[in-house]
Write a protein that holds these residues in place. Structure first.
Motif, mmCIF file in Angstrom:
data_model
loop_
_atom_site.group_PDB
_atom_site.id
_atom_site.type_symbol
_atom_site.label_atom_id
_atom_site.label_comp_id
_atom_site.label_asym_id
_atom_site.label_seq_id
_atom_site.Cartn_x
_atom_site.Cartn_y
_atom_site.Cartn_z
ATOM 1 N N PHE A 106 -3.012 42.907 59.959
ATOM 2 C CA PHE A 106 -4.425 43.166 60.248
ATOM 3 C C PHE A 106 -4.564 44.330 61.227
ATOM 4 C CE2 PHE A 106 -8.637 42.237 62.038
ATOM 5 C CZ PHE A 106 -9.351 42.138 60.854
ATOM 6 N N LYS A 107 -3.709 44.339 62.230
ATOM 7 C CA LYS A 107 -3.722 45.421 63.206
ATOM 8 C C LYS A 107 -3.426 46.756 62.534
ATOM 9 C CE LYS A 107 -2.449 44.488 67.864
ATOM 10 N NZ LYS A 107 -1.265 43.893 68.498
ATOM 11 N N LYS A 108 -2.416 46.724 61.686
ATOM 12 C CA LYS A 108 -1.994 47.926 60.960
ATOM 13 C C LYS A 108 -3.155 48.436 60.093
ATOM 14 C CE LYS A 108 1.364 50.700 60.050
ATOM 15 N NZ LYS A 108 2.055 51.422 61.108
ATOM 16 N N ALA A 109 -3.838 47.499 59.435
ATOM 17 C CA ALA A 109 -4.928 47.880 58.535
ATOM 18 C C ALA A 109 -6.032 48.610 59.294
ATOM 19 C CB ALA A 109 -5.485 46.643 57.837
ATOM 20 N N GLN A 110 -6.238 48.219 60.572
ATOM 21 C CA GLN A 110 -7.292 48.870 61.366
ATOM 22 C C GLN A 110 -7.005 50.348 61.611
ATOM 23 O OE1 GLN A 110 -9.909 46.874 61.673
ATOM 24 N NE2 GLN A 110 -8.556 45.352 60.762
ATOM 25 N N GLU A 111 -5.735 50.736 61.426
ATOM 26 C CA GLU A 111 -5.412 52.163 61.573
ATOM 27 C C GLU A 111 -5.911 52.959 60.369
ATOM 28 O OE1 GLU A 111 -1.192 52.557 62.188
ATOM 29 O OE2 GLU A 111 -1.211 51.073 63.812
ATOM 30 N N GLY A 112 -6.472 52.291 59.390
ATOM 31 C CA GLY A 112 -7.035 53.005 58.247
ATOM 32 C C GLY A 112 -6.262 52.842 56.949
ATOM 33 N N PHE A 113 -5.734 51.653 56.730
ATOM 34 C CA PHE A 113 -5.037 51.407 55.469
ATOM 35 C C PHE A 113 -5.801 50.379 54.656
ATOM 36 C CE2 PHE A 113 -1.634 52.866 58.292
ATOM 37 C CZ PHE A 113 -1.076 53.876 57.506
ATOM 38 N N GLU A 114 -5.863 50.611 53.347
ATOM 39 C CA GLU A 114 -6.534 49.629 52.482
ATOM 40 C C GLU A 114 -5.577 48.525 52.057
ATOM 41 O OE1 GLU A 114 -7.361 52.869 52.025
ATOM 42 O OE2 GLU A 114 -9.546 52.844 52.287
ATOM 43 N N VAL A 115 -4.283 48.845 52.050
ATOM 44 C CA VAL A 115 -3.288 47.847 51.657
ATOM 45 C C VAL A 115 -2.135 47.857 52.652
ATOM 46 C CG1 VAL A 115 -1.611 47.151 49.902
ATOM 47 C CG2 VAL A 115 -3.805 48.104 49.190
ATOM 48 N N VAL A 116 -1.825 46.692 53.190
ATOM 49 C CA VAL A 116 -0.608 46.561 53.997
ATOM 50 C C VAL A 116 0.246 45.496 53.319
ATOM 51 C CG1 VAL A 116 0.367 46.089 56.264
ATOM 52 C CG2 VAL A 116 -1.938 47.049 56.078
ATOM 53 N N TYR A 117 1.427 45.886 52.868
ATOM 54 C CA TYR A 117 2.276 44.906 52.183
ATOM 55 C C TYR A 117 3.530 44.646 53.001
ATOM 56 C CZ TYR A 117 4.323 49.325 50.676
ATOM 57 O OH TYR A 117 4.853 50.583 50.663
ATOM 58 N N GLY A 118 4.049 43.450 52.899
ATOM 59 C CA GLY A 118 5.253 43.085 53.634
ATOM 60 C C GLY A 118 6.500 43.571 52.933
ATOM 61 N N ILE A 119 7.416 44.102 53.695
ATOM 62 C CA ILE A 119 8.724 44.475 53.152
ATOM 63 C C ILE A 119 9.753 43.535 53.759
ATOM 64 C CG2 ILE A 119 10.458 46.299 52.950
ATOM 65 C CD1 ILE A 119 8.246 48.310 53.516
ATOM 66 N N LYS A 120 10.490 42.882 52.890
ATOM 67 C CA LYS A 120 11.436 41.872 53.381
ATOM 68 C C LYS A 120 12.668 42.549 53.963
ATOM 69 C CE LYS A 120 9.724 39.706 49.331
ATOM 70 N NZ LYS A 120 9.933 39.535 47.891
ATOM 71 N N THR A 121 12.948 42.281 55.229
ATOM 72 C CA THR A 121 14.151 42.898 55.797
ATOM 73 C C THR A 121 15.389 42.094 55.456
ATOM 74 O OG1 THR A 121 13.692 41.722 57.826
ATOM 75 C CG2 THR A 121 13.080 44.032 57.764
ATOM 76 N N LYS A 122 15.337 40.824 55.722
ATOM 77 C CA LYS A 122 16.510 40.004 55.419
ATOM 78 C C LYS A 122 16.087 38.950 54.434
ATOM 79 C CE LYS A 122 18.766 39.786 59.747
ATOM 80 N NZ LYS A 122 18.639 38.811 60.806
ATOM 81 N N ARG A 123 16.861 38.840 53.381
ATOM 82 C CA ARG A 123 16.581 37.760 52.459
ATOM 83 C C ARG A 123 17.469 36.596 52.801
ATOM 84 N NH1 ARG A 123 13.879 38.041 47.811
ATOM 85 N NH2 ARG A 123 12.932 40.037 47.324
ATOM 86 N N LYS A 124 16.874 35.427 52.858
ATOM 87 C CA LYS A 124 17.704 34.274 53.204
ATOM 88 C C LYS A 124 18.035 33.452 51.962
ATOM 89 C CE LYS A 124 16.244 34.271 57.962
ATOM 90 N NZ LYS A 124 15.319 33.719 58.926
ATOM 91 N N GLU A 125 17.984 34.117 50.815
ATOM 92 C CA GLU A 125 18.383 33.405 49.603
ATOM 93 C C GLU A 125 19.897 33.517 49.433
ATOM 94 O OE1 GLU A 125 14.131 34.416 47.984
ATOM 95 O OE2 GLU A 125 15.549 35.541 49.165
ATOM 96 N N ASP A 126 20.402 32.838 48.409
ATOM 97 C CA ASP A 126 21.844 32.941 48.193
ATOM 98 C C ASP A 126 22.198 34.346 47.688
ATOM 99 O OD1 ASP A 126 21.770 32.814 45.120
ATOM 100 O OD2 ASP A 126 20.684 30.995 45.718
ATOM 101 N N ILE A 127 23.466 34.663 47.815
ATOM 102 C CA ILE A 127 23.939 36.020 47.549
ATOM 103 C C ILE A 127 23.664 36.437 46.102
ATOM 104 C CG2 ILE A 127 26.305 35.204 47.056
ATOM 105 C CD1 ILE A 127 26.078 38.234 49.085
#
Ligand code: UDP
Ligand code: MG
Length: 307
Positions: A106-127
């Motif tokens: 939400f904070k990021k969006a206030q800088e003027g973005f219509e879409v902010v999507y999450g990028i997964k840094t670490k996946r905790k699924e199996d290898i």
């Protein structure tokens, strides 16, 4: 309405209450004018009862119930279509997408973005799944016509403008993260650590493969191009091969006797033809799905949402 949260769920009875509590805190921090739209994608457990109970105490919690399981993507779109917020966030019900990240989005969006999507840094699924995901994202990016953000899933925050565009799209097979990128506007990614699923089992690999196919085929015609390309290569090879046979036969009186070479050529070309037909079939099936114009989902019941 400042912000809506869209949460599709399928058999998440143990996760919904903890999710509600964490998400409520987050939304309260953003604005008192918020709503949570839970979409029951044909759950067979007590999930729906959990939401109905929460709704009794908190009328900002709303429920859309499908008549059966229509899939994660259909559920997201039903949620988007019924949301009212200026901002809409989409997150999984299993707490893999930590609600607290929405504050940062939400904070990021206030800088003027219509879409902010999450990028997964670490996946905790199996290898095994991790490798599959990596390969898939690389493949998707190399063949799709639009730049798709790597390692981003459904977790995101969207502006009303984008939500309206997505809900007005006439296509039925909606691949959310792809379409979200396709709409354009100012988009940005936000790194976050994807948690382990809180309780219950994750989606079957079959479901993931189906989604993967949709992603690959709905944003690119390159698989079809590859078929034509293979066809041309094999036609050229065949032409050269025939020429060589003729020359050997006419000028050197050598007849090629070779069962092995014949049968391997036949098998190879046969294989390529079948793959090609398969690819055409995949697109054809999707066209068929679209022209039938069946609804994307059927709603059995709505609670807290006026039509
Ligand atoms: N989900 C859904 N319909 C389905 C399968 C899953 O709405 O047919 C929901 C599920 O409850 C969760 C989200 O989609 O909120 C992601 O599903 P899951 O955790 O199984 O997938 P993964 O995290 O492995 O991508
Ligand atoms: Mg999950």
């Amino acid at each position: 309405m400042e912000i809506s949260a869209v949460i599709p769920f399928f058999n998440e009875e143990e996760n919904l209450m903890p999710l509600y509590k964490r998400l409520k805190k987050v939304l309260n921090k953003i604005s008192p004018y918020h709503e949570m739209i839970f979409i029951n994608d044909g759950s067979e457990d007590k999930s729906e009862i959990v939401i109905k109970k929460i709704n009794k105490n908190d009328n900002k919690v709303k429920l859309i119930s499908f008549s059966r399981n229509f899939g994660h993507m259909a559920a997201i779109h039903a949620g988007l279509a019924n949301s009212k917020g200026k901002w809409v966030t989409v997150l999984d019900a299993d707490l893999q997408d930590p609600p607290e990240v929405i504050l940062k989005m939400f904070k990021k969006a206030q800088e003027g973005f219509e879409v902010v999507y999450g990028i997964k840094t670490k996946r905790k699924e199996d290898i095994f799944r991790r490798i599959l995901f990596k390969v898939y994202y690389i493949l998707l990016n190399s063949i799709s016509y639009y730049k798709m953000p790597l390692d981003s899933g459904t977790f995101s925050l969207l502006n009303r403008k984008v939500v309206d565009i997505l809900t007005e799209m006439p296509e039925r097979n909606k691949y959310f993260s792809g379409l979200r990128a396709w709409t354009g506007f100012r988009q940005t990614g936000l790194l976050y650590e994807r948690d382990k699923r809180y309780k219950g089992k994750p989606a079957s690999l079959r479901r993931l493969f189906n989604l993967a196919f949709d992603g690959l085929l709905s944003f690119s015609y390159i698989p079809l191009r590859i078929s034509s390309f293979l066809g041309m290569i094999f036609a050229a090879l065949a032409f050269i091969f025939i020429l060589i046979i003729f020359i050997l036969r006419l000028f050197f009186q050598i007849g090629i006797i070779g069962w092995a070479s014949t049968i391997s050529t036949v098998l190879l070309i046969g294989g390529v033809q079948l793959i090609t037909l398969g690819i055409i079939g995949e697109y054809l099936a999707r066209i068929y799905e679209e022209v039938k114009k069946r609804p994307e989902y059927i709603i059995k019941e709505k609670i807290g949402i006026k039509n």
